[in-house]
Design an enzyme around this catalytic site. Structure first.
Site, PDB file in Angstrom:
ATOM      1  N   ASP A  15     -12.311   4.858  -2.620  1.00  0.00           N
ATOM      2  CA  ASP A  15     -12.874   3.506  -2.803  1.00  0.00           C
ATOM      3  C   ASP A  15     -13.839   3.437  -3.980  1.00  0.00           C
ATOM      4  O   ASP A  15     -14.285   2.352  -4.343  1.00  0.00           O
ATOM      5  CB  ASP A  15     -13.639   3.083  -1.534  1.00  0.00           C
ATOM      6  CG  ASP A  15     -12.706   2.496  -0.482  1.00  0.00           C
ATOM      7  OD1 ASP A  15     -13.047   2.553   0.715  1.00  0.00           O
ATOM      8  OD2 ASP A  15     -11.624   1.993  -0.842  1.00  0.00           O
ATOM      9  N   GLU A  73      -5.210   7.378   0.469  1.00  0.00           N
ATOM     10  CA  GLU A  73      -5.620   6.678   1.687  1.00  0.00           C
ATOM     11  C   GLU A  73      -4.545   6.658   2.768  1.00  0.00           C
ATOM     12  O   GLU A  73      -4.860   6.830   3.948  1.00  0.00           O
ATOM     13  CB  GLU A  73      -6.018   5.231   1.355  1.00  0.00           C
ATOM     14  CG  GLU A  73      -6.409   4.464   2.618  1.00  0.00           C
ATOM     15  CD  GLU A  73      -6.886   3.053   2.405  1.00  0.00           C
ATOM     16  OE1 GLU A  73      -6.862   2.562   1.259  1.00  0.00           O
ATOM     17  OE2 GLU A  73      -7.297   2.425   3.396  1.00  0.00           O
ATOM     18  N   SER A  99     -12.559  -5.317  -3.388  1.00  0.00           N
ATOM     19  CA  SER A  99     -12.041  -4.164  -4.153  1.00  0.00           C
ATOM     20  C   SER A  99     -12.914  -3.655  -5.293  1.00  0.00           C
ATOM     21  O   SER A  99     -13.941  -4.245  -5.635  1.00  0.00           O
ATOM     22  CB  SER A  99     -10.653  -4.506  -4.729  1.00  0.00           C
ATOM     23  OG  SER A  99     -10.781  -5.169  -5.972  1.00  0.00           O
ATOM     24  N   ASP A 130       0.847  -1.199   0.000  1.00  0.00           N
ATOM     25  CA  ASP A 130       0.000   0.000   0.000  1.00  0.00           C
ATOM     26  C   ASP A 130       0.887   1.255   0.000  1.00  0.00           C
ATOM     27  O   ASP A 130       0.698   2.171  -0.810  1.00  0.00           O
ATOM     28  CB  ASP A 130      -0.889   0.044   1.249  1.00  0.00           C
ATOM     29  CG  ASP A 130      -1.844  -1.152   1.389  1.00  0.00           C
ATOM     30  OD1 ASP A 130      -1.377  -2.269   1.652  1.00  0.00           O
ATOM     31  OD2 ASP A 130      -3.054  -0.948   1.219  1.00  0.00           O
ATOM     32  N   ILE A 146      -3.774   0.296  -2.649  1.00  0.00           N
ATOM     33  CA  ILE A 146      -4.295  -1.079  -2.731  1.00  0.00           C
ATOM     34  C   ILE A 146      -5.702  -1.024  -2.147  1.00  0.00           C
ATOM     35  O   ILE A 146      -5.868  -0.786  -0.950  1.00  0.00           O
ATOM     36  CB  ILE A 146      -3.442  -2.105  -1.944  1.00  0.00           C
ATOM     37  CG1 ILE A 146      -2.073  -2.303  -2.602  1.00  0.00           C
ATOM     38  CG2 ILE A 146      -4.181  -3.448  -1.855  1.00  0.00           C
ATOM     39  CD1 ILE A 146      -1.171  -3.334  -1.919  1.00  0.00           C
ATOM     40  N   ASP A 147      -6.696  -1.186  -3.006  1.00  0.00           N
ATOM     41  CA  ASP A 147      -8.074  -1.291  -2.517  1.00  0.00           C
ATOM     42  C   ASP A 147      -8.376  -2.776  -2.385  1.00  0.00           C
ATOM     43  O   ASP A 147      -8.148  -3.549  -3.307  1.00  0.00           O
ATOM     44  CB  ASP A 147      -9.046  -0.631  -3.503  1.00  0.00           C
ATOM     45  CG  ASP A 147     -10.479  -0.713  -2.983  1.00  0.00           C
ATOM     46  OD1 ASP A 147     -10.667  -0.532  -1.754  1.00  0.00           O
ATOM     47  OD2 ASP A 147     -11.397  -0.954  -3.776  1.00  0.00           O
ATOM     48  N   LYS A 156     -14.781  -5.131  -8.617  1.00  0.00           N
ATOM     49  CA  LYS A 156     -16.210  -5.353  -8.866  1.00  0.00           C
ATOM     50  C   LYS A 156     -16.734  -4.356  -9.894  1.00  0.00           C
ATOM     51  O   LYS A 156     -17.483  -4.706 -10.805  1.00  0.00           O
ATOM     52  CB  LYS A 156     -16.999  -5.203  -7.547  1.00  0.00           C
ATOM     53  CG  LYS A 156     -16.697  -6.299  -6.534  1.00  0.00           C
ATOM     54  CD  LYS A 156     -17.592  -6.240  -5.320  1.00  0.00           C
ATOM     55  CE  LYS A 156     -17.185  -5.164  -4.345  1.00  0.00           C
ATOM     56  NZ  LYS A 156     -15.920  -5.382  -3.670  1.00  0.00           N
ATOM     57  N   THR A 177      -7.251  -4.408   0.681  1.00  0.00           N
ATOM     58  CA  THR A 177      -6.039  -4.918   1.350  1.00  0.00           C
ATOM     59  C   THR A 177      -6.320  -6.276   1.983  1.00  0.00           C
ATOM     60  O   THR A 177      -5.477  -7.170   1.974  1.00  0.00           O
ATOM     61  CB  THR A 177      -5.549  -3.917   2.418  1.00  0.00           C
ATOM     62  OG1 THR A 177      -5.230  -2.676   1.774  1.00  0.00           O
ATOM     63  CG2 THR A 177      -4.315  -4.429   3.141  1.00  0.00           C
ATOM     64  N   ASP A 183      -6.280   5.134  -4.138  1.00  0.00           N
ATOM     65  CA  ASP A 183      -6.300   3.993  -3.226  1.00  0.00           C
ATOM     66  C   ASP A 183      -5.208   3.048  -3.715  1.00  0.00           C
ATOM     67  O   ASP A 183      -5.398   2.326  -4.686  1.00  0.00           O
ATOM     68  CB  ASP A 183      -7.676   3.302  -3.241  1.00  0.00           C
ATOM     69  CG  ASP A 183      -7.810   2.337  -2.065  1.00  0.00           C
ATOM     70  OD1 ASP A 183      -8.950   1.972  -1.710  1.00  0.00           O
ATOM     71  OD2 ASP A 183      -6.766   1.941  -1.498  1.00  0.00           O
ATOM     72  N   HIS A 234     -18.185  -4.836   5.453  1.00  0.00           N
ATOM     73  CA  HIS A 234     -18.196  -3.747   4.465  1.00  0.00           C
ATOM     74  C   HIS A 234     -19.526  -3.614   3.737  1.00  0.00           C
ATOM     75  O   HIS A 234     -19.776  -2.607   3.085  1.00  0.00           O
ATOM     76  CB  HIS A 234     -17.088  -3.974   3.413  1.00  0.00           C
ATOM     77  CG  HIS A 234     -15.711  -3.976   3.979  1.00  0.00           C
ATOM     78  ND1 HIS A 234     -14.614  -4.273   3.216  1.00  0.00           N
ATOM     79  CD2 HIS A 234     -15.240  -3.702   5.225  1.00  0.00           C
ATOM     80  CE1 HIS A 234     -13.505  -4.197   3.965  1.00  0.00           C
ATOM     81  NE2 HIS A 234     -13.874  -3.857   5.196  1.00  0.00           N
TER      82      HIS A 234
HETATM   83  N1  A3P Z   1     -17.708  -0.414   7.457  1.00  0.00           N
HETATM   84  C1  A3P Z   1     -17.352  -0.311   6.167  1.00  0.00           C
HETATM   85  N2  A3P Z   1     -18.294  -0.170   5.204  1.00  0.00           N
HETATM   86  C2  A3P Z   1     -17.940  -0.074   3.901  1.00  0.00           C
HETATM   87  N3  A3P Z   1     -16.654  -0.098   3.450  1.00  0.00           N
HETATM   88  C3  A3P Z   1     -15.698  -0.227   4.392  1.00  0.00           C
HETATM   89  C4  A3P Z   1     -15.992  -0.341   5.775  1.00  0.00           C
HETATM   90  N4  A3P Z   1     -14.807  -0.447   6.434  1.00  0.00           N
HETATM   91  C5  A3P Z   1     -13.836  -0.390   5.497  1.00  0.00           C
HETATM   92  N5  A3P Z   1     -14.381  -0.257   4.272  1.00  0.00           N
HETATM   93  C6  A3P Z   1     -13.683  -0.068   2.998  1.00  0.00           C
HETATM   94  O1  A3P Z   1     -13.885  -1.224   2.182  1.00  0.00           O
HETATM   95  C7  A3P Z   1     -12.792  -1.218   1.267  1.00  0.00           C
HETATM   96  C8  A3P Z   1     -12.678  -2.524   0.565  1.00  0.00           C
HETATM   97  O2  A3P Z   1     -13.899  -2.682  -0.125  1.00  0.00           O
HETATM   98  P1  A3P Z   1     -14.369  -4.167  -0.536  1.00  0.00           P
HETATM   99  O3  A3P Z   1     -15.071  -4.751   0.652  1.00  0.00           O
HETATM  100  O4  A3P Z   1     -15.310  -3.914  -1.680  1.00  0.00           O
HETATM  101  O5  A3P Z   1     -13.139  -4.906  -0.913  1.00  0.00           O
HETATM  102  C9  A3P Z   1     -11.597  -0.911   2.134  1.00  0.00           C
HETATM  103  O6  A3P Z   1     -10.601  -0.355   1.310  1.00  0.00           O
HETATM  104  P2  A3P Z   1      -9.046  -0.736   1.583  1.00  0.00           P
HETATM  105  O7  A3P Z   1      -8.911  -2.202   1.394  1.00  0.00           O
HETATM  106  O8  A3P Z   1      -8.355   0.099   0.533  1.00  0.00           O
HETATM  107  O9  A3P Z   1      -8.737  -0.288   2.987  1.00  0.00           O
HETATM  108  C10 A3P Z   1     -12.174   0.110   3.122  1.00  0.00           C
HETATM  109  O10 A3P Z   1     -11.890   1.451   2.730  1.00  0.00           O
HETATM  110 MG    MG Z   2     -10.070   0.983  -0.449  1.00  0.00          MG
HETATM  111 MG    MG Z   3      -7.373   0.551   3.933  1.00  0.00          MG
HETATM  112 MG    MG Z   4      -6.556   0.876   0.304  1.00  0.00          MG
END
Ligand code: A3P
Ligand code: MG
Ligand code: MG
Ligand code: MG
Length: 357
Positions: free
Chosen positions: A297, A70, A267, A47, A137-138, A270, A140, A135, A243
């Site tokens: 995101d 981020e 990420s 990241d 790495i989206d 999708k 992570t 972002d 999430h």
């Molecule tokens: N409570 C929450 N609701 C929605 N998204 C969230 C969350 N907590 C973290 N995320 C976000 O969900 C992202 C990943 O999305 P997904 O679930 O689609 O893979 C994370 O990005 P990072 O991995 O860059 O931190 C983070 O920013």
């Molecule tokens: Mg992200």
């Molecule tokens: Mg993150």
């Molecule tokens: Mg990220």
């Protein structure tokens, strides 16, 4: 007249491609230098390294643009071994093509310059001016789990997303490949079958191309797949139940007579999968009253899906508003689908979430 944002697009595509190269090196390492942040979420050396490389390229070409990214370097300034591990990665990752590497502005001089570049992503965002959302790495958690992740970069001008680029190292190159959550059988090495670069400029359509290690590869125009029979639609959602509310999405699918189980994928991959017609619907349903989605995101994916003929809104049917700061403070959740069926999907979402008027 030059095509609008042509230079921003080229810089973004090559910067994402180079950063993706760094993340792939870490993806295959056992030790990913994972540390946890104050919000308990994980961050890896990938990241941090990807963010430094992307910001270096943006600063080289657009020094007065603002950047919302981020990650921040505070933890690294207090942890020399971690900083040095990241510096070694950054120092030794470049594009194979000398012209492309030179175009991005060449090497970062030293570790301190790297830390300063990472910290250039601290803009508060907003409705005025040119602001990049990064972002590095989206997904992570997907990255650590060995699943999908994306290197994401978007440019907003006066709060409106003009350029979006997504690097998805673990998605199949083939746009027609069926949407699966796993990253392809063991037979598929990186080189032969995986790695996609999605991009779009507002008003100019969306494309996908193989993610390369040097100059940009040949692009193809992509579009969402028209859904004639909703019951055979594929819908995707987060892997992480924290999430997105996965029981509500199941109820929504039922209401739409969708029979196939959801494809759970980490990420913004999708968004890219929807834009090329591999998935049909993306549901991201709030799991808390207070959480605000981050602009990094969603900025790139929002534009890419809409330029591919999709519609992206929040659960109330409003477009995502990137002009209010580092978060989508005026939105709740995300609903993305081909424009022709988005209204139907939103109706089902609102009935299940009890939002219908
Ligand atoms: N409570 C929450 N609701 C929605 N998204 C969230 C969350 N907590 C973290 N995320 C976000 O969900 C992202 C990943 O999305 P997904 O679930 O689609 O893979 C994370 O990005 P990072 O991995 O860059 O931190 C983070 O920013
Ligand atoms: Mg992200
Ligand atoms: Mg993150
Ligand atoms: Mg990220």
């Amino acid at each position: 007249m030059a095509t609008p944002y042509a230079k921003e697009l080229e810089v973004a595509q090559l910067a994402v491609q180079r950063a993706a190269r760094l993340t792939k090196r870490v993806f295959h390492e056992k030790a990913k230098g994972t540390v946890s942040k104050d919000d308990k979420s994980p961050v890896t050396i990938g990241d941090f390294g990807a963010q430094a490389l992307i910001i270096a390229a943006l600063r080289h070409h657009f020094p007065s643009d603002e950047i919302v990214a981020e990650e921040e370097a505070a933890q690294l300034r207090a942890d020399a071994p971690l900083r040095d591990q990241i510096w070694e990665l950054v120092r030794t990752t470049r594009l194979d093509d000398a012209d492309a590497e030179a175009f991005l502005g060449g090497a970062i001089p030293d570790a301190d310059a790297m830390l300063d570049l990472i910290d250039r992503g601290s803009s508060q965002g907003g409705a005025r001016g040119r602001i990049w959302a990064i972002d590095p790495i989206d997904g992570t958690k997907g990255f650590l789990r060995g699943g999908q992740y994306a290197v994401c970069l978007g440019l907003m001008v006066d709060g409106d997303v003009k350029v979006g680029v997504l690097g998805c190292p673990n998605l199949p190159v083939d746009d027609a490949a069926p949407l699966t959550a796993d990253i392809g059988g063991a037979h598929q090495t990186d080189e032969e079958g995986r790695g996609v670069l999605f991009s779009a400029v507002q008003g100019q359509g969306a494309t996908s191309r193989p993610l390369g290690a040097g100059a940009l590869r040949e692009a193809k125009a992509i579009s969402v797949k028209p859904v004639t029979d909703l019951s055979s639609a594929t819908f995707c959602e987060s892997v992480e139940s924290g999430h997105s509310n996965q029981s509500e999405s199941a109820q929504i699918a039922q209401k739409l007579n969708i029979t196939k189980p959801s494809v759970r994928m980490d990420s913004q991959a999708k968004y890219g999968s929807l834009a090329r017609g591999a998935g049909d619907i993306y549901l991201r349903l709030p799991t808390s009253k207070t959480y605000q989605e981050k602009i990094w995101d969603h900025a790139a994916g929002d534009l890419i899906v809409r330029e591919a003929g999709g519609q992206v809104t929040d659960t109330t049917g409003s477009r995502l508003d990137f002009s209010v700061g580092r978060t989508l403070a005026s939105n709740k959740g995300v609903v993305a689908a081909p424009a022709a069926i988005h209204g139907q999907v939103i109706k089902a979402v609102q009935e299940v979430l009890g939002l219908s008027k």
